[in-house]
Scaffold this active site. Structure first.
Site, short mmCIF file in Angstrom:
data_model
loop_
_atom_site.label_atom_id
_atom_site.label_comp_id
_atom_site.label_asym_id
_atom_site.label_seq_id
_atom_site.Cartn_x
_atom_site.Cartn_y
_atom_site.Cartn_z
N PHE A 150 0.82 -1.20 0.07
CA PHE A 150 -0.27 -0.02 0.00
C PHE A 150 0.70 1.15 0.03
CE2 PHE A 150 -4.01 1.90 1.24
CZ PHE A 150 -3.47 3.13 2.09
N LEU A 152 0.99 4.90 -0.06
CA LEU A 152 0.38 6.28 0.36
C LEU A 152 1.27 7.40 0.61
CD1 LEU A 152 -2.44 8.07 0.61
CD2 LEU A 152 -2.52 7.12 3.00
N GLU A 154 4.62 9.52 1.77
CA GLU A 154 5.54 9.75 1.03
C GLU A 154 6.89 10.62 1.72
OE1 GLU A 154 4.06 12.66 -1.99
OE2 GLU A 154 3.08 11.27 -2.97
N THR A 186 5.53 -1.00 3.48
CA THR A 186 5.86 -2.54 4.33
C THR A 186 5.48 -3.40 3.30
OG1 THR A 186 4.82 -1.77 6.31
CG2 THR A 186 4.90 -4.01 5.95
N GLY A 270 -8.07 -0.80 8.34
CA GLY A 270 -6.76 -1.32 8.54
C GLY A 270 -6.57 -0.96 10.25
N ARG A 296 10.75 -16.03 39.36
CA ARG A 296 11.78 -15.23 39.79
C ARG A 296 11.36 -14.90 41.56
NH1 ARG A 296 17.08 -13.49 39.51
NH2 ARG A 296 17.52 -11.47 40.43
N LEU A 366 10.83 -7.71 34.36
CA LEU A 366 12.03 -8.67 34.28
C LEU A 366 13.18 -8.12 34.81
CD1 LEU A 366 9.85 -10.31 32.52
CD2 LEU A 366 11.53 -10.57 30.88
N GLU A 391 -0.13 3.75 10.23
CA GLU A 391 -1.67 3.74 9.71
C GLU A 391 -2.63 4.84 10.73
OE1 GLU A 391 -4.07 0.18 8.83
OE2 GLU A 391 -1.94 -0.82 8.84
N SER A 394 -0.99 8.44 16.64
CA SER A 394 -1.97 8.68 17.77
C SER A 394 -2.45 9.95 17.69
CB SER A 394 -1.14 8.44 19.06
OG SER A 394 -0.60 6.66 19.05
#
Lengths: 411, 255
Positions: A150, A152, A154, A186, A270, A296, A366, A391, A394
């Site tokens: 796709f 779109l 540039e 992509t 999408g 842990r 972790l 896409e 935010s």
């Protein structure tokens, strides 16, 4: 073919700590229709057996998961939104949202390849293609052997999609000549067709943009170098250059001048897919954190018994379920023919922020182990980040949401 | 030979990867809200039937399950793998733990009477009770030959050659049809249900009935007295060499 799609014996018998700790994740089947729940189980199994084991390796090697894409194609996932008459699975967008989450939970790269093909490539073709275009550009792109892309954004405009400067000149002899460059594409390298947005008349601004389907490789198309990205490294992303690229005028998709509308509608749908991807990354992060915190020990006890850790896990779970339900709601609205732009934007916004939050906190849970590639937390952190950007950033999602909200609430 | 009908049994059990918790009343395990799946050996059974159908040895696969309302999902999974139609022998919610192999065999014997299959394929055992009895009981009731723990199934003209995995190794037997076969893990590798097959499965029929309709008394003959966790595994002991190992084993009376 059968062997490749069969579930490896060792995985069926394996009981790793992570599986033990989290295999009981239970989604009430009263919330999902029976066929979607069946699909969810299949995708979960597939992700556990085929994607999770290779996700680290394809990230390290920046390797396109060709074999896994073929397998997803054989299962019907790569064309799941296309109708049965064209060779797709004809599944609902709710099913697609669920599949995106489960696949991405195994490997975010596989998720983005799946979402670009389904929503961004097949989406505009299914909505606007004529019979000839459907047969030529949809049917062969459903089984994982061929994927689309796709074009779109540039180099000069991302959020400002209406300012597209790639031009399409209608020549006298039944062709369009494309000139310009598209960025951040992509599947740029692996795709064999592209939906490209170009303007036939810059003076008309966004109303001058038209959509085209362009075969690849093709005379006049050249690819920039593969971007060296922070995450989803197995997916190729590059600039696509058009230099006097001649395409048949039959490749105009929809009506001339409708390109911007087509692009916006495509991105609406999408967003549900990307929200699914973000949810998968978020869920994988949560599971990683939970499993680790059970094992842990600190101060003589598993850290999962400690309040600050529990607080993080609780927040992660809340953000994931909140985003998941908005996404299912957006998908249901779309499936039932209702307007869904606001809800899809909400889902993408909330899910992507949930992904970055959960991945961040998973590293925190972790500790030092979260910072090294022995554990997947650092990969989730890097994979999550793009979901707040592509896409529709935010910031743009917030504009879409507010715009719709004000229209609804203010008379 | 083309055109056998196969009846396959499947059971909805707690997923193999779930950590089992004993119920507070000590009479069973916690099943509420716990992930359930098709019994793994039953997946092998369905897969084998589907492969035989693809080879055109089998014409119709009927899948049957005895269980609560949610067993319908298990049957639907089998349909999505390639079975043609389903039979759901429904039990009242919460009573599934009381259904024992003898009752299941009686139910299947009645289904065999109705459906007249040429072969019945079951999973060799369910991973919840590990009973490994239904196949044998059913064969006895029907007076049919049985091939249990099958890791290879080869259908010939009116007979089946089976390789069985037994303690001593592998045993090849030939049984005449109709027969009851039980599937072992290495029989095949079950397929993922593809999306088109999931969609097709939506339209396949599942007949519903209860044990009373078949005239079967499913009251349990065995009573569970107590269920406890296995004892916590204790740490082992490292020894520096083989002679110390031998001394320790003798000391503890193991030699």
């Amino acid at each position: 073919m059968l062997g490749r799609l069969a579930r490896p014996l060792v995985q069926r018998c394996a009981t790793s700590i992570t599986r033990d700790a989290v295999a009981a994740r239970h989604i009430s089947t009263t919330m999902l229709p029976e066929d979607v729940e069946l699909l969810r189980k299949m995708c979960w199994d597939f992700a556990e057996n085929e994607l999770k084991p290779i996700a680290g390796q394809i990230d390290k090697e920046h390797k396109y998961p060709l074999e896994q894409v073929h397998m997803m194609g054989e299962l019907g996932l790569m064309g799941m939104v296309a109708p049965e008459e064209l060779g797709g699975a004809g599944m609902s967008y709710l099913a697609y949202a669920v599949a995106m989450e489960e696949i991405s939970r195994g490997c975010a790269t596989a998720g983005v390849i799946l979402s670009v093909n389904n929503s961004l490539y097949l989406g505009p073709l299914l909505a606007n293609g004529n019979q000839e275009q459907l047969e030529k550009w949809v049917s062969p792109f459903l089984d994982g052997q061929h994927v689309g892309c796709f074009c779109l954004s540039e180099p000069g405009n991302g959020s400002d999609a209406g300012a597209a400067s790639t031009t399409a000149k209608h020549t006298g002899d039944g062709h369009y000549e494309l000139n310009g460059a598209k960025a951040w594409i992509t599947n740029g390298y692996e795709s064999e067709a592209a939906v490209v947005f170009a303007t036939t008349d810059k003076s008309l601004k966004h109303k001058g943009i038209s959509a085209f389907v362009v075969p690849k490789p093709h005379e006049g198309i050249s690819l920039g170098k593969k971007e060296d990205k922070l995450g989803i490294k197995g997916s190729s992303t590059c600039v696509v250059n058009f230099d006097n690229c001649m395409i048949d005028e039959a490749n105009l998709l929809g009506k001339a001048g409708d390109g911007f509308k087509i692009a916006m509608r495509t991105l609406d749908a999408g967003r549900i897919g990307v929200a699914g991807q973000a949810l998968g990354i978020a869920q994988a992060s949560l599971e990683c954190a939970v499993a680790y915190s059970q094992q842990r020990k600190a101060f003589g006890k598993p850290i999962s018994t400690m309040q600050t850790i529990q607080s993080k896990l609780a927040d992660m779970e809340c953000k994931i379920w909140g985003a998941r339900l908005i996404n299912w709601h957006a998908a249901n609205l779309k499936d039932n023919g209702h307007p869904f732009s606001k809800e899809a934007a909400m889902a993408k916004l909330v899910a992507s922020e949930a992904a970055t939050y959960c991945a961040h906190q998973a590293i925190q849970v972790l500790g030092g182990m979260g910072y090294v590639s022995d554990m997947p937390a650092e990969r989730h952190y890097r994979d999550a980040r793009i979901t707040e950007i592509y896409e529709g950033t935010s910031e743009i999602q917030r504009l879409v949401i507010a715009g719709n909200l004000l229209k609804e609430m203010v008379q | 030979m083309s055109g056998l009908r196969v009846l396959v049994g499947c059971k909805r059990v707690i997923d193999y990867a779930v950590k089992i918790r004993v119920r507070p009343d000590g009479l069973g395990v916690v099943t509420d809200g716990v992930k359930h799946s098709m019994n793994p050996f039953d997946e092998n059974a369905i897969e084998e039937a589907v492969r035989l159908k693809q080879k055109k040895v089998v014409k119709e696969i009927v899948v049957a399950s005895c269980g609560p309302a949610q067993s319908q999902e298990t049957i639907r999974t089998a349909l999505a793998m390639g079975a043609d139609r389903g039979i759901h022998v429904e039990l009242p919610a919460g009573t599934e733990a009381d259904l024992q192999p003898l009752a299941v065999a009686k139910i299947f014997a009645k289904l065999v009477e109705k459906e007249k299959p040429d072969m019945v394929i079951l999973g060799k055992q369910a991973i919840d009770d590990d009973a490994n009895q239904t196949t044998q009981l059913l064969a006895g009731m029907l007076d049919w030959p049985q091939g249990t723990m099958a890791s290879v199934v080869d259908v010939g003209d009116g007979n089946v050659t089976i390789t069985r995995e037994i303690d001593g190794g592998l045993e090849d037997i030939s049984v005449s049809l109709p027969a009851v076969v039980s599937a072992d893990l290495r029989l095949n590798e079950p397929r993922y249900a593809t999306l088109p097959n999931i969609m097709k499965a939506k339209k396949k029929k599942i007949a519903k009935m209860n044990p009373g309709d078949l005239g079967v008394d499913i009251a349990p003959r065995l009573k569970v007295l107590n269920v406890v966790d296995p004892p916590v595994r204790e740490a082992g002991e490292k020894v520096p060499d083989v002679s110390t190992l031998m001394d320790k084993l003798k000391e503890k009376g193991h030699l």
